[in-house]
Design a protein around this motif. Structure first.
Motif, PDB file in Angstrom:
ATOM      1  N   UNK A  65       8.584  -0.518  -2.027  1.00 25.00           N
ATOM      2  CA  UNK A  65       7.228   0.356  -0.868  1.00 25.00           C
ATOM      3  C   UNK A  65       6.405   0.841  -1.690  1.00 25.00           C
ATOM      4  N   UNK A  66       5.860   2.024  -3.253  1.00 27.36           N
ATOM      5  CA  UNK A  66       5.267   2.331  -3.842  1.00 27.36           C
ATOM      6  C   UNK A  66       4.478   0.871  -4.081  1.00 27.36           C
ATOM      7  N   UNK A  67       4.756   0.167  -5.062  1.00 24.91           N
ATOM      8  CA  UNK A  67       3.755  -1.328  -5.552  1.00 24.91           C
ATOM      9  C   UNK A  67       2.981  -1.802  -3.601  1.00 24.91           C
ATOM     10  N   UNK A  68       3.526  -1.978  -2.891  1.00 19.93           N
ATOM     11  CA  UNK A  68       2.496  -2.428  -1.447  1.00 19.93           C
ATOM     12  C   UNK A  68       2.021  -1.273  -1.275  1.00 19.93           C
ATOM     13  N   UNK A  69       1.958   0.266  -1.411  1.00 17.63           N
ATOM     14  CA  UNK A  69       0.853   1.206  -1.298  1.00 17.63           C
ATOM     15  C   UNK A  69      -0.043   0.481  -1.308  1.00 17.63           C
ATOM     16  N   UNK A  70      -0.445  -0.376  -2.891  1.00 24.33           N
ATOM     17  CA  UNK A  70      -1.323  -0.699  -3.398  1.00 24.33           C
ATOM     18  C   UNK A  70      -2.324  -1.569  -2.609  1.00 24.33           C
ATOM     19  N   UNK A  71      -1.621  -2.391  -2.102  1.00 22.46           N
ATOM     20  CA  UNK A  71      -1.978  -3.231  -1.563  1.00 22.46           C
ATOM     21  C   UNK A  71      -0.623  -4.696  -1.454  1.00 22.46           C
ATOM     22  N   UNK A 104       9.705  -0.353   7.276  1.00 22.48           N
ATOM     23  CA  UNK A 104       9.719  -0.023   6.210  1.00 22.48           C
ATOM     24  C   UNK A 104       8.385  -1.408   6.153  1.00 22.48           C
ATOM     25  N   UNK A 105       8.468  -2.203   6.220  1.00 18.32           N
ATOM     26  CA  UNK A 105       7.149  -3.534   5.598  1.00 18.32           C
ATOM     27  C   UNK A 105       8.321  -4.879   6.539  1.00 18.32           C
ATOM     28  N   UNK A 127       4.626 -16.008   1.144  1.00 16.78           N
ATOM     29  CA  UNK A 127       4.690 -15.356   2.206  1.00 16.78           C
ATOM     30  C   UNK A 127       4.586 -13.565   1.728  1.00 16.78           C
ATOM     31  N   UNK A 128       3.287 -12.548   2.512  1.00 12.04           N
ATOM     32  CA  UNK A 128       2.920 -12.384   1.547  1.00 12.04           C
ATOM     33  C   UNK A 128       3.805 -10.713   2.845  1.00 12.04           C
ATOM     34  N   UNK A 129       4.302  -9.576   1.452  1.00 13.52           N
ATOM     35  CA  UNK A 129       4.273  -8.462   2.438  1.00 13.52           C
ATOM     36  C   UNK A 129       3.527  -7.090   2.167  1.00 13.52           C
ATOM     37  N   UNK A 130       3.764  -6.215   3.201  1.00 19.34           N
ATOM     38  CA  UNK A 130       2.736  -5.198   3.541  1.00 19.34           C
ATOM     39  C   UNK A 130       3.303  -4.296   4.236  1.00 19.34           C
ATOM     40  N   UNK A 131       2.800  -2.649   3.706  1.00 18.07           N
ATOM     41  CA  UNK A 131       3.972  -1.701   4.718  1.00 18.07           C
ATOM     42  C   UNK A 131       2.727  -1.563   6.126  1.00 18.07           C
ATOM     43  N   UNK A 132       4.127  -1.797   6.909  1.00 18.06           N
ATOM     44  CA  UNK A 132       4.342  -1.097   8.042  1.00 18.06           C
ATOM     45  C   UNK A 132       3.652   0.374   8.472  1.00 18.06           C
ATOM     46  N   UNK A 133       2.974   0.728   9.584  1.00 20.88           N
ATOM     47  CA  UNK A 133       3.401   2.201  10.104  1.00 20.88           C
ATOM     48  C   UNK A 133       4.020   3.042   8.934  1.00 20.88           C
ATOM     49  N   UNK A 144       5.728   7.146   4.613  1.00 26.52           N
ATOM     50  CA  UNK A 144       6.464   7.126   3.357  1.00 26.52           C
ATOM     51  C   UNK A 144       5.880   7.337   2.411  1.00 26.52           C
ATOM     52  N   UNK A 145       4.508   7.167   2.403  1.00 23.38           N
ATOM     53  CA  UNK A 145       4.091   7.003   1.107  1.00 23.38           C
ATOM     54  C   UNK A 145       3.806   8.416   0.335  1.00 23.38           C
ATOM     55  N   UNK A 146       2.993   9.009   1.422  1.00 23.57           N
ATOM     56  CA  UNK A 146       2.691  10.262   0.405  1.00 23.57           C
ATOM     57  C   UNK A 146       4.025  10.858  -0.510  1.00 23.57           C
ATOM     58  N   UNK A 147       5.389  10.232   0.119  1.00 17.47           N
ATOM     59  CA  UNK A 147       6.421  11.427  -0.061  1.00 17.47           C
ATOM     60  C   UNK A 147       6.797  10.597  -1.225  1.00 17.47           C
ATOM     61  N   UNK A 148       6.826   9.398  -1.074  1.00 13.84           N
ATOM     62  CA  UNK A 148       6.912   7.962  -2.883  1.00 13.84           C
ATOM     63  C   UNK A 148       5.875   8.535  -3.876  1.00 13.84           C
ATOM     64  N   UNK A 149       4.674   9.056  -3.553  1.00 13.43           N
ATOM     65  CA  UNK A 149       3.423   9.337  -4.568  1.00 13.43           C
ATOM     66  C   UNK A 149       4.089  10.927  -5.581  1.00 13.43           C
ATOM     67  N   UNK A 150       4.205  11.428  -3.890  1.00 16.05           N
ATOM     68  CA  UNK A 150       4.490  13.054  -5.080  1.00 16.05           C
ATOM     69  C   UNK A 150       6.331  12.775  -5.459  1.00 16.05           C
ATOM     70  N   UNK A 151       7.086  11.969  -5.372  1.00 13.55           N
ATOM     71  CA  UNK A 151       8.716  12.093  -5.780  1.00 13.55           C
ATOM     72  C   UNK A 151       7.883  11.536  -7.445  1.00 13.55           C
ATOM     73  N   UNK A 152       7.314  10.751  -7.445  1.00 13.80           N
ATOM     74  CA  UNK A 152       6.964   9.481  -8.340  1.00 13.80           C
ATOM     75  C   UNK A 152       5.929  10.829  -9.586  1.00 13.80           C
TER      76      UNK A 152
END
Length: 104
Positions: free
Chosen positions: A28-34, A65-66, A78-84, A89-97
């Motif tokens: 999820x963190x990685x897919x938050x970039x692109x 999630x994706x 295949x290309x993976x992307x984050x869903x809504x 969830x991405x802000x929470x993931x980034x905050x925890x990191x």
């Protein structure tokens, strides 16, 4: 005080499920970039086997999630992307990191 039914409720909680699997959390963190193709995710998650990564990607897709978009037939790419939900969830993931980095 912790409610008696806490353990029952937490097993179905999306947050707990995401956080209890470090590779799902990391994806999820990685897919938050692109958006990323499987091969790119595989290189970025080199410590996890191909089979395990595939299983986690399928779980994340089933959990909402994706999303996976097939780029060719047969599904060689295949290309993976984050869903809504994943983006929410991405802000929470980034905050925890960030919190973990500060704690080190």
């Amino acid at each position: 005080m912790i409610p008696e039914d806490f353990a029952e409720k937490i097993t179905f909680n999306r947050t707990w499920d995401l956080l209890s699997h470090r590779w799902k959390f990391y994806v999820v963190y990685l897919l938050g970039e692109r958006p990323l193709r499987f091969g790119e995710l595989r290189r970025l998650c080199a410590a996890v086997s191909r089979v395990t990564l595939t299983g986690y990607l399928r779980q994340l897709e089933q959990e909402g999630f994706i999303s996976c978009r097939k780029l060719s037939e047969p599904a060689l790419f295949a290309e993976y992307t984050l869903t809504d939900l994943g983006r929410s969830a991405l802000p929470l993931v980034r905050q925890l990191i960030a919190w973990g980095d500060e704690a080190d």
